[in-house]
Design a protein around this motif. Structure first.
Motif: not given
Length: 264
Positions: A162-178
């Protein structure tokens, strides 16, 4: 052949060894009767021990049920809840046993202290709050990264993807991981393995171990999913730990999860 009945099992085993089966049957009965609150709390019991409390020549043997639960859940097992669960346990007991469940006691899981527990307790006035929440029964060396705690290696592997996916997405289309984020839903408090935010939507990922097998556990899982969906969670998906051994399988799961969550 179908599963043995509780009567058949109890005729072959002493009552003090029947705690788990008796609690499971009681939780299932409560759920069928519409008492979802008591059924879900029964499912959160970690262990159940039946102890003979009173025995008489002309009265049924009176057993006390000791529930071990996570410390923050102990207050939820108030007199009323314990009474409802205890009554259901009596209702599913075969009459021929001459046994009753006279009382129910809830006590906390005993934490397993780390070797440096004194430093942890004394440091900065005590342990710092984290997402660790009620997972106090974990091994001292459970996975930790980015000041986030994980129940086991399986959840940690999912977090890394999930963290790798978060880093790969555009800054304005990222994910939050809780991870292990406690949330209150109708009638109970839930703690999903992962709460994910993406494109204005909220989803939940549960990482299921072998204990999720079987129709009874599957029914409890479905009940939890309905509670989350009714509370506004857009999508809930479950990943079997047997699919986390290969990173490619976890990546495929995460991609499919985000694709489904992001649909409008």
């Amino acid at each position: 052949m179908g599963e043995e009945s509780l009567d058949a099992i109890m005729s072959a085993r002493p009552i003090h060894e029947m705690g788990e089966g008796l609690l499971g049957a009681a939780a299932t009965l409560l759920h069928q009767q519409g008492d979802v609150e008591a059924a879900l709390l029964a499912a959160d019991v970690v262990t159940v021990e039946l102890v003979l409390w009173n025995s008489g020549d002309y009265e049924p043997d009176d057993y006390r049920a000791f529930f071990t639960v996570e410390p923050l859940l102990v207050p939820k097992f108030n007199d009323e809840i314990r009474g409802r669960i205890g009554t259901a346990m009596c209702d599913v007991l075969p009459r021929a046993t001459g046994v009753i469940i006279g009382s129910v006691v809830a006590r906390p899981v005993i934490p397993r202290p780390a070797s440096n527990w004194r430093d942890q307790v004394r440091g900065a006035g005590g342990p710092k709050p984290t997402n660790h929440a009620r997972k106090v029964g974990l091994e001292a060396n459970h996975p930790v990264e980015d000041d986030l705690h994980f129940t086991n290696e399986w959840e940690y592997r999912v977090y890394q993807v999930l963290k790798e996916k978060q880093a790969a997405l555009p800054d304005d289309e990222t994910i939050g991981i809780m991870p292990l984020c406690k949330m209150r839903v109708l009638g109970t408090t839930r703690e999903p393995d992962f709460l994910i935010t993406y494109k204005g939507r909220v989803g939940v990922i549960e990482v299921d171990g072998p204990h999720h097998e079987g129709p009874k556990r599957a029914s409890n899982d479905h009940s939890r999913t309905r509670l989350l969906i009714n509370a506004g969670v857009e999508w809930v998906d479950r990943l079997d730990v047997r699919d986390t051994t290969e990173k490619a399988e976890v990546q495929k799961f995460v991609n499919n999860f985000l694709s489904r969550l992001g649909r409008r």
